[in-house]
Design a protein around this motif. Structure first.
Motif, PDB file in Angstrom:
ATOM      1  N   PRO A 144      13.657  -6.179  -4.934  1.00  0.00           N
ATOM      2  CA  PRO A 144      14.419  -4.943  -4.883  1.00  0.00           C
ATOM      3  C   PRO A 144      14.033  -4.147  -3.647  1.00  0.00           C
ATOM      4  O   PRO A 144      12.920  -4.273  -3.136  1.00  0.00           O
ATOM      5  N   ALA A 145      14.926  -3.357  -3.142  1.00  0.00           N
ATOM      6  CA  ALA A 145      14.631  -2.518  -1.993  1.00  0.00           C
ATOM      7  C   ALA A 145      13.480  -1.585  -2.336  1.00  0.00           C
ATOM      8  O   ALA A 145      13.477  -0.924  -3.368  1.00  0.00           O
ATOM      9  N   SER A 146      12.471  -1.542  -1.463  1.00  0.00           N
ATOM     10  CA  SER A 146      11.283  -0.765  -1.772  1.00  0.00           C
ATOM     11  C   SER A 146      11.428   0.700  -1.399  1.00  0.00           C
ATOM     12  O   SER A 146      10.735   1.560  -1.919  1.00  0.00           O
ATOM     13  N   GLY A 147      12.336   1.014  -0.448  1.00  0.00           N
ATOM     14  CA  GLY A 147      12.474   2.404  -0.035  1.00  0.00           C
ATOM     15  C   GLY A 147      11.181   2.892   0.574  1.00  0.00           C
ATOM     16  O   GLY A 147      10.420   2.141   1.184  1.00  0.00           O
ATOM     17  N   LYS A 148      10.878   4.147   0.424  1.00  0.00           N
ATOM     18  CA  LYS A 148       9.633   4.706   0.916  1.00  0.00           C
ATOM     19  C   LYS A 148       8.504   4.277  -0.006  1.00  0.00           C
ATOM     20  O   LYS A 148       8.544   4.516  -1.200  1.00  0.00           O
ATOM     21  N   THR A 149       7.498   3.616   0.559  1.00  0.00           N
ATOM     22  CA  THR A 149       6.409   3.108  -0.254  1.00  0.00           C
ATOM     23  C   THR A 149       5.444   4.225  -0.620  1.00  0.00           C
ATOM     24  O   THR A 149       5.283   5.206   0.094  1.00  0.00           O
ATOM     25  N   ALA A 150       4.779   4.045  -1.752  1.00  0.00           N
ATOM     26  CA  ALA A 150       3.814   5.031  -2.223  1.00  0.00           C
ATOM     27  C   ALA A 150       2.487   4.907  -1.500  1.00  0.00           C
ATOM     28  O   ALA A 150       1.670   5.828  -1.546  1.00  0.00           O
ATOM     29  N   LEU A 151       2.244   3.778  -0.852  1.00  0.00           N
ATOM     30  CA  LEU A 151       0.983   3.521  -0.172  1.00  0.00           C
ATOM     31  C   LEU A 151       1.206   3.350   1.326  1.00  0.00           C
ATOM     32  O   LEU A 151       2.300   2.984   1.769  1.00  0.00           O
ATOM     33  N   PRO A 152       0.161   3.579   2.134  1.00  0.00           N
ATOM     34  CA  PRO A 152       0.283   3.290   3.565  1.00  0.00           C
ATOM     35  C   PRO A 152       0.549   1.806   3.798  1.00  0.00           C
ATOM     36  O   PRO A 152       0.137   0.951   3.015  1.00  0.00           O
ATOM     37  N   VAL A 153       1.249   1.492   4.889  1.00  0.00           N
ATOM     38  CA  VAL A 153       1.519   0.113   5.282  1.00  0.00           C
ATOM     39  C   VAL A 153       0.809  -0.132   6.612  1.00  0.00           C
ATOM     40  O   VAL A 153       1.104   0.535   7.611  1.00  0.00           O
ATOM     41  N   ALA A 185      -6.515   5.332   5.319  1.00  0.00           N
ATOM     42  CA  ALA A 185      -6.052   4.698   4.080  1.00  0.00           C
ATOM     43  C   ALA A 185      -7.213   4.411   3.138  1.00  0.00           C
ATOM     44  O   ALA A 185      -7.140   4.654   1.934  1.00  0.00           O
ATOM     45  N   ALA A 186      -8.325   3.897   3.681  1.00  0.00           N
ATOM     46  CA  ALA A 186      -9.474   3.540   2.855  1.00  0.00           C
ATOM     47  C   ALA A 186     -10.210   4.774   2.362  1.00  0.00           C
ATOM     48  O   ALA A 186     -10.842   4.740   1.295  1.00  0.00           O
ATOM     49  N   ARG A 187     -10.122   5.850   3.099  1.00  0.00           N
ATOM     50  CA  ARG A 187     -10.794   7.087   2.722  1.00  0.00           C
ATOM     51  C   ARG A 187      -9.967   7.902   1.730  1.00  0.00           C
ATOM     52  O   ARG A 187     -10.473   8.370   0.711  1.00  0.00           O
ATOM     53  N   ASP A 188      -8.684   8.071   2.004  1.00  0.00           N
ATOM     54  CA  ASP A 188      -7.864   9.002   1.232  1.00  0.00           C
ATOM     55  C   ASP A 188      -7.232   8.378  -0.006  1.00  0.00           C
ATOM     56  O   ASP A 188      -7.018   9.067  -1.005  1.00  0.00           O
ATOM     57  N   VAL A 189      -6.905   7.095   0.060  1.00  0.00           N
ATOM     58  CA  VAL A 189      -6.175   6.444  -1.030  1.00  0.00           C
ATOM     59  C   VAL A 189      -6.996   5.312  -1.656  1.00  0.00           C
ATOM     60  O   VAL A 189      -7.054   5.167  -2.873  1.00  0.00           O
ATOM     61  N   GLY A 190      -7.624   4.510  -0.801  1.00  0.00           N
ATOM     62  CA  GLY A 190      -8.355   3.343  -1.290  1.00  0.00           C
ATOM     63  C   GLY A 190      -7.466   2.149  -1.551  1.00  0.00           C
ATOM     64  O   GLY A 190      -7.950   1.082  -1.940  1.00  0.00           O
ATOM     65  N   PHE A 191      -6.161   2.302  -1.331  1.00  0.00           N
ATOM     66  CA  PHE A 191      -5.160   1.249  -1.506  1.00  0.00           C
ATOM     67  C   PHE A 191      -4.198   1.285  -0.333  1.00  0.00           C
ATOM     68  O   PHE A 191      -3.864   2.368   0.167  1.00  0.00           O
ATOM     69  N   PHE A 192      -3.720   0.110   0.096  1.00  0.00           N
ATOM     70  CA  PHE A 192      -2.677   0.069   1.121  1.00  0.00           C
ATOM     71  C   PHE A 192      -2.017  -1.305   1.109  1.00  0.00           C
ATOM     72  O   PHE A 192      -2.565  -2.273   0.570  1.00  0.00           O
ATOM     73  N   TYR A 193      -0.807  -1.365   1.679  1.00  0.00           N
ATOM     74  CA  TYR A 193      -0.138  -2.642   1.918  1.00  0.00           C
ATOM     75  C   TYR A 193      -0.647  -3.207   3.245  1.00  0.00           C
ATOM     76  O   TYR A 193      -0.876  -2.453   4.204  1.00  0.00           O
ATOM     77  N   LEU A 194      -0.771  -4.526   3.322  1.00  0.00           N
ATOM     78  CA  LEU A 194      -1.191  -5.185   4.554  1.00  0.00           C
ATOM     79  C   LEU A 194      -0.140  -6.206   4.977  1.00  0.00           C
ATOM     80  O   LEU A 194       0.166  -7.142   4.236  1.00  0.00           O
ATOM     81  N   ALA A 237     -21.867   1.349  -0.294  1.00  0.00           N
ATOM     82  CA  ALA A 237     -22.413   1.205   1.056  1.00  0.00           C
ATOM     83  C   ALA A 237     -22.108   2.414   1.925  1.00  0.00           C
ATOM     84  O   ALA A 237     -22.892   2.766   2.816  1.00  0.00           O
ATOM     85  N   SER A 238     -20.963   3.066   1.689  1.00  0.00           N
ATOM     86  CA  SER A 238     -20.554   4.216   2.497  1.00  0.00           C
ATOM     87  C   SER A 238     -20.915   5.544   1.842  1.00  0.00           C
ATOM     88  O   SER A 238     -20.460   6.601   2.295  1.00  0.00           O
ATOM     89  N   ASN A 239     -21.707   5.498   0.788  1.00  0.00           N
ATOM     90  CA  ASN A 239     -22.091   6.700   0.037  1.00  0.00           C
ATOM     91  C   ASN A 239     -20.871   7.496  -0.422  1.00  0.00           C
ATOM     92  O   ASN A 239     -20.865   8.720  -0.437  1.00  0.00           O
ATOM     93  N   GLY A 240     -19.822   6.765  -0.782  1.00  0.00           N
ATOM     94  CA  GLY A 240     -18.631   7.417  -1.305  1.00  0.00           C
ATOM     95  C   GLY A 240     -17.635   7.849  -0.259  1.00  0.00           C
ATOM     96  O   GLY A 240     -16.614   8.453  -0.594  1.00  0.00           O
ATOM     97  N   TYR A 241     -17.897   7.549   1.022  1.00  0.00           N
ATOM     98  CA  TYR A 241     -16.896   7.903   2.036  1.00  0.00           C
ATOM     99  C   TYR A 241     -15.626   7.073   1.823  1.00  0.00           C
ATOM    100  O   TYR A 241     -14.515   7.600   1.860  1.00  0.00           O
ATOM    101  N   LEU A 242     -15.804   5.773   1.607  1.00  0.00           N
ATOM    102  CA  LEU A 242     -14.674   4.925   1.261  1.00  0.00           C
ATOM    103  C   LEU A 242     -14.444   5.005  -0.238  1.00  0.00           C
ATOM    104  O   LEU A 242     -15.378   5.172  -1.017  1.00  0.00           O
ATOM    105  N   LYS A 243     -13.201   4.848  -0.642  1.00  0.00           N
ATOM    106  CA  LYS A 243     -12.813   5.164  -2.012  1.00  0.00           C
ATOM    107  C   LYS A 243     -12.408   3.923  -2.805  1.00  0.00           C
ATOM    108  O   LYS A 243     -11.434   3.249  -2.464  1.00  0.00           O
TER     109      LYS A 243
END
Length: 347
Positions: free
Chosen positions: A12-21, A44-53, A257-263
Motif C-alpha cells: 500500500p502507498a506509505s505516504g508520509k512515514t512515521a519514522l525517519p528514512v 534518528a538514533a537519539r530522538d526516536v531510536g527507530f528508522f527506515y534504512l 554504552a552511550s549512557n542513555g544518549y542513544l535510545k
C-alpha cells in the motif's frame, strides 16, 4: 534456490512515514554525503531510536525471496516443524509455535523459526557460565534443504550491514569508528527469526508484547501488512511497510554504552485481522557473548544530553553480554529453560 516461485509483492502507498528514512549508500559517497548520513543517524538514533534504512545493497527481490522461504516453512505440516522444535535445543534454535514465547509474562501469538551463528557447542565444565549454552548448532528441517544455505547467507549479509551502521553510530557520537570493534572482534553475536503472525478476530491481539531489544541493533524485514508499532511521545505509532527498506532500531546495549544518549525504544506487534497472515524476518546483532560493553566517554556537549539508560526493576540490564542475552532467552522461552537450564543459574 527456492522450489516455489518468488513474486514481487505490492505494498500500500506509505505516504508520509512515521519514522525517519536514512539512505545507507550515502556512507559510500563524498565527504559531504557521509556527514549528512552521520548527522541524520545521530538524530534518528537519539530522538526516536527507530528508522527506515534504504540504500543497504539488498535487493527487494532477495528480500521477497526470504519472506517466501518463511511462508514455505510455516506452511509445512506441524509434524515437520516439530522435528526442529526449539525445546529440543539447549541453544534456543528452531521452531516455536503459537504462544510458546512470552513477552513480559504474556504469550505472543506468533510462530517462529530461530537461528544464530552455526557453531559447535563448546566444552563446558561445572564452573562454566551458563551463557555458554547459547553457543551451538542450529536445527534445520530436512524437508527444506535449501534453508540452511539461504538463511546463513542472509544472516551474514545483515550482520555486515549492522557492523557498518555500528561504526557510523560511533562517528555520530564523536568516537573513533572502531570504538566498539573490540566487542565484536570475532564477529558479533547474531540471532535471526522468521516469523508468522496469524490473524485474530477476537481475544488477545498480542503478536508481540511491548519490549525493548537487548543487543546493539535490530533489522526488521516486513511483508506488505502493517503490525509493528513504536511508542513515541505522541503514543503508539504504526510503522507501515516501506518497499525495499529495513526497519532499524537501537538496542539496550547501545543505550548502556552511550549512557542513555542513544535510545532503545519500546515497540510491539499487533496481530493482523482475521483471515490475514503477516510474515517478517527479524535480525538482532549484539556484542560477542564473552564481551563486556564499555561506557563510552562522550564529549561534554553530548554527555550533557545523555539521560542515563532507562531502568526497569523487572528487567535489569547487564554490561556482560552473555549474561544479558541468556537472561532474556530464559524468560522468553520457559519450556527451553525448564528442559535444559533447571540448575541454579550462573548468569
Amino acid at each position: 534456490m527456492l522450489q516455489s516461485t518468488t513474486q514481487q509483492q505490492s505494498y500500500p502507498a506509505s505516504g508520509k512515514t512515521a519514522l525517519p528514512v536514512l539512505d545507507l549508500s550515502l556512507l559510500d559517497g563524498c565527504a559531504a554525503e557521509q556527514q549528512q548520513f552521520i548527522q541524520q543517524l545521530r538524530v534518528a538514533a537519539r530522538d526516536v531510536g527507530f528508522f527506515y534504512l534504504t540504500g543497504h545493497g539488498q535487493s527487494e527481490q532477495r528480500q521477497q525471496h526470504i519472506l517466501q522461504l518463511a511462508k514455505d516453512f510455516f506452511a509445512l505440516p506441524l509434524a515437520d516443524k516439530l522435528q526442529v522444535q526449539m525445546v529440543k535445543s539447549p541453544h534456543f534454535r528452531g521452531y516455536s509455535g503459537l504462544m510458546a514465547e512470552l513477552t513480559r509474562g504474556a504469550p505472543d501469538i506468533r510462530e517462529q523459526f530461530d537461528i544464530m551463528a552455526e557453531q559447535p557447542a563448546p566444552w563446558r565444565s561445572s564452573n562454566s557460565p551458563d551463557w555458554l549454552g547459547l553457543i551451538g548448532p542450529n536445527q534445520w528441517p530436512g524437508v527444506l534443504p535449501q534453508m540452511q544455505q539461504e538463511l546463513l547467507s542472509w544472516q551474514q549479509s545483515l550482520s555486515d550491514i549492522t557492523v557498518k551502521l555500528l561504526r557510523a553510530l560511533m562517528l555520530a557520537l564523536q568516537q573513533p569508528a572502531d570504538a566498539l570493534d573490540s566487542t565484536i572482534s570475532s564477529g558479533p553475536y547474531t540471532h535471526m527469526k522468521l516469523i508468522r503472525y496469524p490473524g485474530q478476530a477476537q481475544g488477545s491481539k498480542q503478536g508481540v508484547g511491548a519490549h525493548k531489544d537487548p543487543g546493539y541493533l535490530t533489522l526488521v524485514l516486513q511483508d506488505e501488512h502493517s503490525g509493528l508499532e513504536v511508542e513515541t511521545e505522541q503514543g503508539w505509532v504504526a510503522v507501515a511497510p516501506l518497499p525495499g527498506a529495513f526497519v532499524v532500531n537501537i538496542g539496550e546495549l547501545l543505550e548502556l554504552a552511550s549512557n542513555g544518549y542513544l535510545k532503545a525504544t519500546m515497540h510491539r506487534v499487533v496481530s493482523p485481522e482475521a483471515g490475514t497472515q503477516r510474515f517478517s524476518c527479524a535480525f538482532f546483532m549484539a556484542a560477542e557473548l564473552n564481551a563486556t560493553v564499555p561506557l563510552l566517554q562522550l564529549p561534554s556537549h553530548l554527555a550533557a544530553e545523555a539521560k542515563g539508560p532507562a531502568s526497569d526493576p523487572n528487567n535489569p540490564l547487564f554490561y556482560q553480554v552473555g549474561q544479558n542475552v541468556l537472561k532474556g532467552r530464559l524468560r522468553s522461552h520457559p519450556d527451553v529453560a525448564a528442559t535444559h537450564y533447571s540448575a541454579p543459574q550462573r548468569v
